[in-house]
Design a protein around this motif. Structure first.
Motif, mmCIF file in Angstrom:
data_model
loop_
_atom_site.group_PDB
_atom_site.id
_atom_site.type_symbol
_atom_site.label_atom_id
_atom_site.label_comp_id
_atom_site.label_asym_id
_atom_site.label_seq_id
_atom_site.Cartn_x
_atom_site.Cartn_y
_atom_site.Cartn_z
ATOM 1 N N PHE A 25 0.850 -1.193 0.000
ATOM 2 C CA PHE A 25 0.000 0.000 0.000
ATOM 3 C C PHE A 25 0.886 1.243 0.000
ATOM 4 O O PHE A 25 1.633 1.479 0.953
ATOM 5 N N HIS A 26 0.811 2.046 -1.073
ATOM 6 C CA HIS A 26 1.689 3.209 -1.212
ATOM 7 C C HIS A 26 0.854 4.485 -1.318
ATOM 8 O O HIS A 26 -0.113 4.533 -2.093
ATOM 9 N N PRO A 27 1.234 5.539 -0.587
ATOM 10 C CA PRO A 27 0.410 6.770 -0.570
ATOM 11 C C PRO A 27 0.374 7.514 -1.899
ATOM 12 O O PRO A 27 -0.527 8.312 -2.135
ATOM 13 N N ARG A 28 1.362 7.283 -2.793
ATOM 14 C CA ARG A 28 1.350 7.999 -4.072
ATOM 15 C C ARG A 28 0.629 7.219 -5.156
ATOM 16 O O ARG A 28 0.695 7.567 -6.346
ATOM 17 N N CYS A 29 -0.068 6.172 -4.782
ATOM 18 C CA CYS A 29 -0.730 5.313 -5.764
ATOM 19 C C CYS A 29 -1.864 6.053 -6.481
ATOM 20 O O CYS A 29 -2.503 6.946 -5.927
ATOM 21 N N GLY A 30 -2.132 5.635 -7.715
ATOM 22 C CA GLY A 30 -3.240 6.200 -8.474
ATOM 23 C C GLY A 30 -4.582 5.940 -7.820
ATOM 24 O O GLY A 30 -5.532 6.708 -7.996
ATOM 25 N N THR A 31 -4.666 4.840 -7.044
ATOM 26 C CA THR A 31 -5.905 4.564 -6.304
ATOM 27 C C THR A 31 -6.166 5.679 -5.306
ATOM 28 O O THR A 31 -7.311 6.136 -5.146
ATOM 29 N N ASN A 32 -5.094 6.114 -4.604
ATOM 30 C CA ASN A 32 -5.229 7.247 -3.688
ATOM 31 C C ASN A 32 -5.684 8.488 -4.434
ATOM 32 O O ASN A 32 -6.516 9.267 -3.946
ATOM 33 N N PHE A 33 -5.133 8.672 -5.624
ATOM 34 C CA PHE A 33 -5.487 9.841 -6.428
ATOM 35 C C PHE A 33 -6.981 9.844 -6.740
ATOM 36 O O PHE A 33 -7.665 10.868 -6.579
#
Length: 585
Positions: free
Chosen positions: A200-208
């Motif tokens: 789980f990465h905070p810069r992921c497109g899912t976060n976007f």
């Protein structure tokens, strides 16, 4: 570009990474090879400085990322396509030439935008209108619209995650995140190190995507609640502003470790439980290869111990019991060293080209190809034989047949022996090696056994005493008036209905022509017994390898044709393995 700026995207059987040196898309092909497409790509905000303005650059970065992402997906898909281009694609290529691919990507982006607007803007806006009759304020209606949009997003992601191909893409998505985390932590990029990090990465497109939902609620709340068409147009117009703000938030989340950043990132990280899956070691290897190419990092040479561990892990994941031994044998083949050398020189570095060849062989073994086919050699009766797909792998069970026939031949005997259904030639060549005065005809019907047997005759230095005859059983021998003292044969004897119950490596790789004995497994025994009487000398011996439950059946067939002194001999496991009998004088 800082390490915290490295980004990526999962593609079909691979990962695209964007780094300091450019953009690299690494894909694992069906044969296990990792191929990398590298492009020197300068970010749009660096090509055009005027676009690198906070709150404005986000929309341009988003468009650029979509274009690059679609291009990478097209590249990965092209490695697996086996269909002809459509008439529309041919027309585009005829019309636009080299720019046809850019046109296709542009059309794809337009359609993707229309579908996204309809699904995540049009439907939620229309659905929220139904609540206007209940006296909700504009802010309340905007919140309801946002909730509907989030529900649609979650259901959409959950639905596509059930598809097998998408599940694998989500595994590569997890591999991408883990690899970037490992790189940002400045740890060596190894599969073992990458495994330790979160997917789980905070810069992921899912976060976007998720943050866009929240930012849009805040922005759109100030716009009131007009007609459906007014709201739809307004939301489309506001997309650049919302995207720009969200982009700045994402960049901040990627660099900040504050409590506020963690709170804001939390919902998107939870959504990544749907859009990522735990990758396997091979998928991590692809992500590592992609990131290293994008960052211009030189591939570090591995030592013998590390490669054996890597091979063992890959083979263990597919439940191969001999994973470590197989890894040692395959690495030994590549670098021309024996097992003892490998065990006593674990720290010795292996060239990268040798490492690639080793991984290629490991992937062949992973697909359950028999290790002896990959090695291209096999030990039988203490001799070294060349083998390849198309001939049966000589087995220790067959050594029982050879040993029993050797008992019938004295050291000084000068006799003619026929090895029928010779395959690799192992039986006849072994007999000729241990009895120096006999001559052997190896007979088989197919091209590959002919090639392999001739190579093994030469390998064992028996060109003067062993010949190959291409024939459908004993047809050519009968035609040419051949006469033999002994016929020895390991014919196909598996019942057709039992073929599918064999071990996977046998039924998938070994030739069915060397396995299938017809409905009852006895088809070839009947033919050989009948034909043998035309080429065996009086008092000659006919000897067979048989299946564990065929002793009495083959014995009865031989008795029916007049053979005498028939014996059924067991192997070391106590199973019937050999039948031999004598032709009357």
């Amino acid at each position: 570009m800082k390490k915290s700026d490295v980004g990526g995207q999962a593609v079909i059987e691979g990962v695209m990474m964007r780094g300091t040196k450019g953009l690299a898309t690494a894909v694992r092909k069906e044969d296990g090879e990792i191929v990398i497409d590298f492009q020197k790509v300068v970010p749009i905000t660096k090509r055009y400085k005027m676009l690198n303005i906070p709150l404005v650059r986000g929309i341009f970065v988003l468009i650029d990322s979509l274009r690059i992402g679609i291009n990478s997906l097209n590249y990965s898909a092209s490695l697996f396509e086996d269909t002809e281009p459509s008439k529309f694609e041919d027309w585009l290529r005829g019309k636009f030439g080299e720019k046809a691919n850019d046109v296709i990507i542009g059309i794809t982006m337009v359609f993707a935008f229309i579908i996204a607007v309809g699904l995540f803007v049009g439907i939620p806006t229309a659905a929220a209108t139904l609540f206007g009759e209940y006296g909700f304020s504009p802010v309340g209606l905007n919140l309801i619209e946002a909730m509907i949009r989030i529900i649609i997003l979650i259901l959409y992601i959950w639905g596509i995650s059930k598809l097998d191909d998408i599940y694998r893409v989500f595994q590569y998505h997890g591999a991408e995140h883990k690899t970037i985390f490992c790189y940002e932590s400045e740890k060596p990029l190894t599969v073992e190190n990458v495994r330790q990090f979160s997917r789980f990465h905070p810069r992921c497109g899912t976060n976007f995507l998720f943050l866009i939902m929240f930012v849009s609620v805040f922005i759109i709340s100030f716009t009131g609640w007009g007609s459906f068409l007014e709201r739809l147009v307004l939301r489309i117009i506001l997309i650049p502003i919302i995207s720009g703000i969200t982009y700045e938030v994402i960049k901040w989340l990627g660099k900040s470790d504050s409590i506020m950043a963690k709170i804001i990132a939390y919902p998107g990280l939870q959504l990544q439980k749907l859009t990522t899956r735990e990758p396997d070691g091979e998928q991590i290897e692809v992500a590592i290869a992609s990131l290293m190419a994008a960052e211009g990092l030189e591939e570090e040479e591995k030592n013998i111990g590390e490669l054996i561990n890597t091979g063992s892990r890959i083979l263990s994941e597919v439940k191969i019991d001999t994973a470590r031994l197989d890894s040692q044998l395959l690495l030994g083949k590549v670098i021309s060293k024996d097992k003892i050398y490998l065990m006593t020189n674990k720290d010795e570095k292996v060239k990268n080209e040798d490492k690639k060849e080793f991984i290629k062989l490991i992937n062949m073994r992973k697909e359950k190809m028999p290790i002896k086919y990959i090695l291209g050699e096999c030990d039988f009766m203490g001799l070294d034989f060349y083998i390849e797909e198309g001939v049966l792998i000589p087995r220790s069970d067959t050594e029982v047949l050879v040993e029993e026939v050797l008992k019938l031949i004295d050291e000084e005997d000068n006799i003619m022996v026929c090895d029928l259904c010779s395959g690799s030639g192992a039986i006849g060549i072994s007999l000729a090696h241990y009895r120096k005065n006999i001559k052997v005809d190896s007979i088989d019907y197919y091209d590959i056994p002919e090639k392999v047997t001739k190579k093994n005759i030469e390998r064992n230095g028996l060109e003067d005493r062993v010949d190959f005859i291409k024939s459908d059983l004993l047809g050519e021998a009968i035609k040419n008036g051949k006469r033999y003292h002994i016929i020895v044969s390991n014919p196909p004897y598996i019942k057709d209905e039992d073929i599918n119950n064999l071990m996977e490596d046998v039924k998938e790789y070994e030739p069915h022509t060397a396995l299938s004995g017809g409905d009852d497994g006895l088809v070839f025994y009947r033919r050989i017994i009948e034909e043998s009487k035309l080429v065996l000398l009086d008092g000659g011996i006919l000897s067979f390898e048989i299946g564990y439950d065929q002793g009495e059946s083959v014995k009865e067939l031989m008795e029916a044709e007049g053979y005498q002194d028939i014996k059924v001999i067991k192997d070391l496991a106590g199973h019937d393995r050999v039948v031999l009998g004598k032709l009357p004088c």
